[in-house]
Design an enzyme around this catalytic site. Structure first.
Site, PDB file in Angstrom:
ATOM      1  N   CYS A 260      -1.262   6.141   9.097  1.00 19.31           N
ATOM      2  CA  CYS A 260      -1.547   4.927   8.339  1.00 19.31           C
ATOM      3  C   CYS A 260      -2.600   5.340   7.295  1.00 19.31           C
ATOM      4  CB  CYS A 260      -1.940   3.891   9.364  1.00 19.31           C
ATOM      5  SG  CYS A 260      -3.443   4.567  10.369  1.00 19.31           S
TER       6      CYS A 260
ATOM      7  N   ARG B 159       0.755  -1.163   0.086  1.00 19.10           N
ATOM      8  CA  ARG B 159       0.009   0.058  -0.024  1.00 19.10           C
ATOM      9  C   ARG B 159       0.898   1.277   0.044  1.00 19.10           C
ATOM     10  NH1 ARG B 159      -4.616   0.135   4.197  1.00 19.10           N
ATOM     11  NH2 ARG B 159      -5.338   1.870   3.047  1.00 19.10           N
TER      12      ARG B 159
END
Length: 265
Positions: free
Chosen positions: A230, A174
């Site tokens: 995050c 990611r």
């Protein structure tokens, strides 16, 4: 002092126990799991309903709620500023650490964790129950109107101007933009380094010892300012937790994280 209790130690815990189980893929899974069985006496806090505010165009997928709202949620569970609290989930501290960060930021007594989470509890044959306890409510704690230690996008840009080290806690794929299962835009904040949140626990869901944590962070442990983010300000709390264990209490959490950042792209 941040603490981790074994199953044996947790069985004698006399304070309030909070079950933080949740699933980003199915927002009802955590509550269903709690209803099907939990640690005796445990109460439940839901990431989406209790530890987040409604989602808007900006602010991320799990914006922090009003501080007073969260203080009232805790009071409803019988938690005041001096209450001993034990947190657990079944996701290697992701959701429990969000609750820990929120309580710690507002000045509550620092919660402790069940090391290994609910799976450790089950694997050691400890008792469970399905009944929902009735808590004895406490008076809500007086708290700041802002979340200390949390920065928004503009504040992050200011910190970057002060040569802040920015750490992306998401999985490497990611971070690199190779796989983005949740947010509409792939990639990472320019200049951010990657240190996935899974780095700080083992395959059994137990938190690493201090020496291993230091090895994970390397020279970055000394960086200042230090900002962690995050996808939505949840799993990054595991990184912040690891830093707190090592004595770093001055770390910023970018609350909206990538889901906020990419909403401006």
């Amino acid at each position: 002092m941040t603490g981790f209790l074994s199953v044996a130690e947790a069985q004698g815990f006399a304070g309030v126990i909070i079950d933080c189980r949740f699933s980003l893929a199915d927002s009802d899974e955590g509550r269903r799991g709690y209803d099907q069985g939990h640690i005796p006496g445990a109460l439940y806090l839901d990431l989406a309903k209790d530890m987040s505010a409604p989602v808007h165009t900006h602010g991320g997928r799990h914006p922090l709620p009003l501080t007073q709202t969260f203080a009232q949620k805790l009071a409803n569970l019988g938690v005041d500023q001096s209450t001993e609290v034990l947190l657990y989930d079944d996701s290697r501290f992701v959701f429990a650490s969000r609750c820990w960060w929120m309580m710690r930021a507002l000045g509550y007594r620092e919660p402790v964790f069940l090391n290994g989470g609910y799976q450790a509890w089950l694997s050691q044959g400890a008792d469970t129950e399905v009944a929902t306890p009735t808590p004895d409510p406490a008076a809500p704690m007086e708290v700041s109107t802002q979340w200390p230690g949390c920065c928004d996008r503009d504040e992050l840009l200011d910190l970057q101007g002060q040569s802040a080290v920015v750490v992306d806690a998401r999985e490497a794929q990611r971070y690199r933009g190779e796989h983005e299962p949740i947010d509409p835009v792939a990639g990472h904040i320019p200049g951010a380094m990657n240190l996935p949140w899974q780095s700080f626990s083992d395959e059994h869901g137990e938190f690493l010892e201090d020496a291993a944590l230091r090895e994970c962070w390397g020279d970055t442990l000394e960086a200042t300012p230090l900002v962690v983010y995050c996808g939505s300000g949840v799993s990054a709390c595991v990184n912040v937790l690891s830093l707190a264990v090592l004595g770093r209490d001055d770390v910023w959490l970018y609350g909206g994280s990538w889901s906020d950042w990419c909403s401006y792209l």
